[in-house]
Every structure is written in C-alpha cells, then in structure tokens.
Design a protein around this motif. Structure first.
Motif, short mmCIF file in Angstrom:
data_model
loop_
_atom_site.label_atom_id
_atom_site.label_comp_id
_atom_site.label_asym_id
_atom_site.label_seq_id
_atom_site.Cartn_x
_atom_site.Cartn_y
_atom_site.Cartn_z
N GLY A 201 -99.36 -32.34 59.78
CA GLY A 201 -97.95 -32.29 60.44
C GLY A 201 -97.33 -32.58 61.85
N PHE A 202 -95.47 -32.27 61.43
CA PHE A 202 -95.41 -32.68 62.86
C PHE A 202 -95.39 -31.72 63.63
CE2 PHE A 202 -93.53 -35.04 59.32
CZ PHE A 202 -93.57 -36.81 60.09
N ASP A 203 -96.27 -31.52 64.30
CA ASP A 203 -97.06 -29.61 64.65
C ASP A 203 -97.42 -30.10 65.77
OD1 ASP A 203 -97.23 -27.09 65.41
OD2 ASP A 203 -98.48 -27.49 63.91
N THR A 204 -96.83 -29.54 67.36
CA THR A 204 -97.61 -30.08 68.38
C THR A 204 -97.74 -27.89 69.13
OG1 THR A 204 -96.79 -31.30 68.56
CG2 THR A 204 -97.23 -30.98 70.97
N GLY B 29 -93.47 -23.25 58.93
CA GLY B 29 -92.23 -24.29 60.11
C GLY B 29 -91.41 -23.22 60.98
N GLY C 97 -92.23 -27.09 65.57
CA GLY C 97 -93.22 -28.27 64.42
C GLY C 97 -93.44 -27.46 63.07
N SER D 8 -104.88 -27.40 59.48
CA SER D 8 -103.43 -28.02 58.93
C SER D 8 -103.31 -29.10 60.11
CB SER D 8 -102.52 -27.11 59.45
OG SER D 8 -102.10 -27.29 61.11
N ARG E 126 -95.69 -23.12 70.63
CA ARG E 126 -95.62 -23.91 69.56
C ARG E 126 -94.99 -24.28 68.86
NH1 ARG E 126 -100.79 -23.55 65.22
NH2 ARG E 126 -101.20 -25.81 63.97
N ILE F 139 -102.12 -30.80 67.77
CA ILE F 139 -101.36 -32.08 68.25
C ILE F 139 -101.95 -32.74 67.07
CG2 ILE F 139 -101.57 -34.46 69.87
CD1 ILE F 139 -102.83 -32.81 71.77
N GLY F 140 -100.45 -32.99 65.88
CA GLY F 140 -100.39 -33.46 64.78
C GLY F 140 -101.17 -32.58 63.52
N ASN G 143 -96.01 -27.79 59.35
CA ASN G 143 -97.01 -27.93 59.18
C ASN G 143 -97.37 -27.61 57.97
OD1 ASN G 143 -98.55 -25.74 58.78
ND2 ASN G 143 -98.65 -26.00 61.70
#
Length: 190
Positions: free
Chosen positions: A109-112, A141, A173, A107, A171, A79-80, A175
């Motif tokens: 990033g914009f990742d969830t 990515g 996003g 990691s 998953r 989550i981020g 990162n």
C-alpha cells in the motif's frame, strides 16, 4: 386431563423462563467486560498509552464483549511493501491456561516507515484455541508517531481480531495485507 396438561405446561414455561436469565449470564461468564479489558490494557500498555479506554470503548461499541485477548509485541517496516512480525500470549476467559502465539505477514500500500509496538488484541468468537492459527486479512490505515493507540479489525470464518497498537517510531500510510498466526516463530511472512 386437559387441566393437568395446562398446569404442567405452565410450570414448565415458568421454569424455563426462570432459567433463561441464568443461561444468558452463563454465556457472559465466557466473555470479558469492558472494565476488565480496560484494566488489563492499561496495565499492559502502562501510563504512556493515552486513550486506551476510549479505543476499548469504541471496539466494544462495534463488536461487543470479547472472549479472549492477546498481549504481545511486534515490529514492522514498509516502503510500499511491508513486513510485520510479532509474538504474544493468548488468554481466553473460559480457560485458565495461556497459549503462546506468533504472527507474521506482508502488506502492500501507500505505507512508509517502521515501528515497534506493544499489541493488545481483542479476540471475538474464538471457540477453540487452535482456530487462532490461520491467516487473518485486514485493512489498516494507521499513523504511528511517538505514542498514541491505533486499532484495526481482522476477520476470518466468524472469528474477529481487533489489535490495538501503541508504539514508537514513525509509520504513515494505509495498506492491505494479512497476518498469519502460528504456534512457532517463522521468518517467511507468507
């Protein structure tokens, strides 16, 4: 005397040129061919991973023939800020033995989301098995849904790793982070 040197030089030159293709073939004996990798990856992933051959072909176009590969499994979530843990077995073309490898890393990033994956990593330019045990930075990515195969590249000191992942979960996003490869399982991802 000059004529004798010319004949000797010609004979040495012809002998060296005849050995050149043999030495090139000997170098290729330390690397895997694309059909060998596709067969190993398809056996490892099984029938559920569509597109394995296309991903392998893409990596071969980018990086050429690997001299090793890792077969393993991993779990990750984010989550981020994310964490990833995995373990597998490293096989080198030039060695008959198998080396156990663990990896972990953070990691950001914009990742969830979270996922569990089978991982088939192509290994390039690894001269000594011990050289795998370092941190490898990478940018990822990837969109994980139910199935599919994703790949990213990691590089450190001329050694390049190309992990291909096929998993379940969700998953989404992009990162940046690193994976630290180690001889033992570690809980600390740093």
């Amino acid at each position: 005397m000059s004529d004798e040197i010319s004949r000797r030089a010609l004979a040495l030159g012809l002998g060296a040129s005849a050995l050149l293709p043999a030495s090139a073939l000997a170098q290729n004996d330390d690397t895997y061919t694309e059909p060998e990798i596709v067969a190993a990856a398809e056996r490892f992933f099984g029938a559920g991973a569509e597109g394995v051959a296309a991903v392998v072909s893409h990596v071969f176009e980018d990086l050429g023939r690997p001299n090793g590969y890792i077969q393993g499994e991993e779990g990750s979530g984010a989550i981020g800020v994310g964490l990833r843990y995995g373990d597998g077995r490293l096989r080198m073309k030039s060695r008959s033995s198998v080396t156990r490898v663990y990896w972990q890393g953070p990691s950001v990033g914009f990742d969830t989301g979270g996922n569990a994956s089978k991982v088939f990593t192509l290994v390039y330019n690894l001269q000594n098995v011990d050289d795998i045990f370092h941190r490898y930075p990478g940018v990822e990515g990837t969109a994980y849904f139910i199935g599919g195969v994703g790949v990213n590249y990691q590089e450190r000191n001329g050694v390049t790793l190309a992990p291909m992942r096929a998993g379940v979960g969700f998953r989404l996003g992009a990162n940046i982070g690193y994976l630290a490869y180690s001889r033992r399982r570690r809980l600390n991802p740093f």
